[in-house]
Enzyme design. Structure first.
Site, PDB file in Angstrom:
ATOM      1  N   GLY A  47       0.873  -1.271   0.208  1.00 15.09           N
ATOM      2  CA  GLY A  47      -0.132   0.148  -0.115  1.00 15.09           C
ATOM      3  C   GLY A  47       0.883   1.237  -0.187  1.00 15.09           C
ATOM      4  O   GLY A  47       1.993   1.358  -0.627  1.00 15.09           O
ATOM      5  N   CYS A  48       0.571   2.266   0.824  1.00 18.18           N
ATOM      6  CA  CYS A  48       1.426   3.516   1.031  1.00 18.18           C
ATOM      7  C   CYS A  48       2.719   3.188   1.225  1.00 18.18           C
ATOM      8  O   CYS A  48       3.152   2.507   2.209  1.00 18.18           O
ATOM      9  CB  CYS A  48       0.822   4.371   2.150  1.00 18.18           C
ATOM     10  SG  CYS A  48       1.780   5.823   2.370  1.00 18.18           S
ATOM     11  N   PHE A  49       3.754   3.802   0.474  1.00 23.14           N
ATOM     12  CA  PHE A  49       5.035   3.239   0.609  1.00 23.14           C
ATOM     13  C   PHE A  49       5.803   4.002   1.711  1.00 23.14           C
ATOM     14  O   PHE A  49       6.714   3.640   2.355  1.00 23.14           O
ATOM     15  CB  PHE A  49       5.815   3.037  -0.599  1.00 23.14           C
ATOM     16  CG  PHE A  49       5.645   4.601  -1.645  1.00 23.14           C
ATOM     17  CD1 PHE A  49       5.504   5.846  -0.978  1.00 23.14           C
ATOM     18  CD2 PHE A  49       5.928   4.348  -2.743  1.00 23.14           C
ATOM     19  CE1 PHE A  49       5.280   6.814  -2.001  1.00 23.14           C
ATOM     20  CE2 PHE A  49       5.971   5.487  -3.807  1.00 23.14           C
ATOM     21  CZ  PHE A  49       5.814   6.777  -3.210  1.00 23.14           C
ATOM     22  N   TRP A  50       5.032   5.063   2.209  1.00 24.28           N
ATOM     23  CA  TRP A  50       5.425   5.673   3.367  1.00 24.28           C
ATOM     24  C   TRP A  50       5.699   4.799   4.441  1.00 24.28           C
ATOM     25  O   TRP A  50       6.384   4.783   5.306  1.00 24.28           O
ATOM     26  CB  TRP A  50       4.611   7.076   3.685  1.00 24.28           C
ATOM     27  CG  TRP A  50       5.003   8.195   2.711  1.00 24.28           C
ATOM     28  CD1 TRP A  50       5.466   8.393   1.616  1.00 24.28           C
ATOM     29  CD2 TRP A  50       3.715   9.269   2.280  1.00 24.28           C
ATOM     30  NE1 TRP A  50       5.378   9.412   0.833  1.00 24.28           N
ATOM     31  CE2 TRP A  50       4.164   9.935   1.360  1.00 24.28           C
ATOM     32  CE3 TRP A  50       2.718   9.518   3.238  1.00 24.28           C
ATOM     33  CZ2 TRP A  50       3.446  11.218   1.329  1.00 24.28           C
ATOM     34  CZ3 TRP A  50       1.913  10.738   3.000  1.00 24.28           C
ATOM     35  CH2 TRP A  50       2.574  11.622   2.136  1.00 24.28           C
ATOM     36  N   SER A  51       4.261   4.245   4.701  1.00 22.74           N
ATOM     37  CA  SER A  51       4.179   3.321   5.659  1.00 22.74           C
ATOM     38  C   SER A  51       5.024   1.880   5.488  1.00 22.74           C
ATOM     39  O   SER A  51       5.738   1.494   6.699  1.00 22.74           O
ATOM     40  CB  SER A  51       2.809   2.744   5.582  1.00 22.74           C
ATOM     41  OG  SER A  51       1.947   3.843   5.883  1.00 22.74           O
TER      42      SER A  51
END
Length: 208
Positions: A47-51
């Site tokens: 999902g969100c690559f930040w996470s």
């Protein structure tokens, strides 16, 4: 969630403070095994690559986690191209690690517990094809990844478990402003993560 919408959420929540137990700004754990100098690579789409990046970069034995894209047909895509659709890429993180300090199986086992593998359409508040989840595995990694997947699926039910193990794909790093986002913007990322309901959903899926 488009870049504009994601950054709007982050901006709106920028005055929020991270909770006392939030690990986003914590220092890496001290090394317990000397660095062997060896390096191997694993590739995850969560999902969100930040996470996803944040979930891996503080693990002992991990030497780097880079946000980017994998699985598509366009060379060196931009973030805007990927989220608009049509390139076939998903947001992914390339994890480089010392195999003497942490194993590939440990990384994959960790990965499952940071995502909702029952969601075929994205992760948490980020929905759409570019937020689909996967473990991208080499031929040597695939048996390990599949064994880890089977063990994780047994916990929540194979029929519900939709995240696949895919063949390894070309990885393209994302723009510089996406790298280390959670570490460089701990307060804003903490607000974004809470807005998306990550922890509540992970507790509901994994019972923790």
């Amino acid at each position: 969630m488009s870049l504009l919408n994601r950054l709007a959420v982050v901006a709106a929540l920028s005055i929020a403070a991270c909770s006392p137990g939030e690990p986003a700004s914590s220092a890496p754990a001290p090394q317990t095994t000397p660095d062997s100098g060896r390096r191997e690579v694993a590739l995850f789409a969560g999902g969100c690559f930040w996470s996803t990046e944040s979930n891996f970069e503080h693990m002992p034995g991990v030497t780097s986690a880079v946000s980017g894209f994998a699985g598509g047909t366009v060379a060196n895509p931009s973030y805007e191209q990927v989220v608009q659709g049509g390139t076939g890429h998903v947001e992914a993180v390339q994890v480089t690690y010392d195999p003497a300090r942490i194993t590939y199986r440990q990384l994959v086992d960790r990965f499952w517990r940071t995502i909702d593998p029952t969601d075929p359409d994205g992760q948490f508040c980020d929905q759409g094809p570019s937020y689909a989840t996967a473990v991208f595995a080499t031929a040597a990694q695939r048996p390990i990844a599949e064994a880890s997947r089977a063990a994780a699926a047994a916990v929540i039910g194979e029929r519900r478990f939709v995240t696949p193990v895919r063949n390894v794909a070309r990885f393209w790093p994302a723009e510089a402003y996406h790298q280390d986002f959670a570490r460089r913007n701990a307060v804003r990322y903490g607000g974004y993560s809470r807005f998306c309901g990550r922890e509540a959903r992970l507790r509901a899926v994994w019972g923790r």
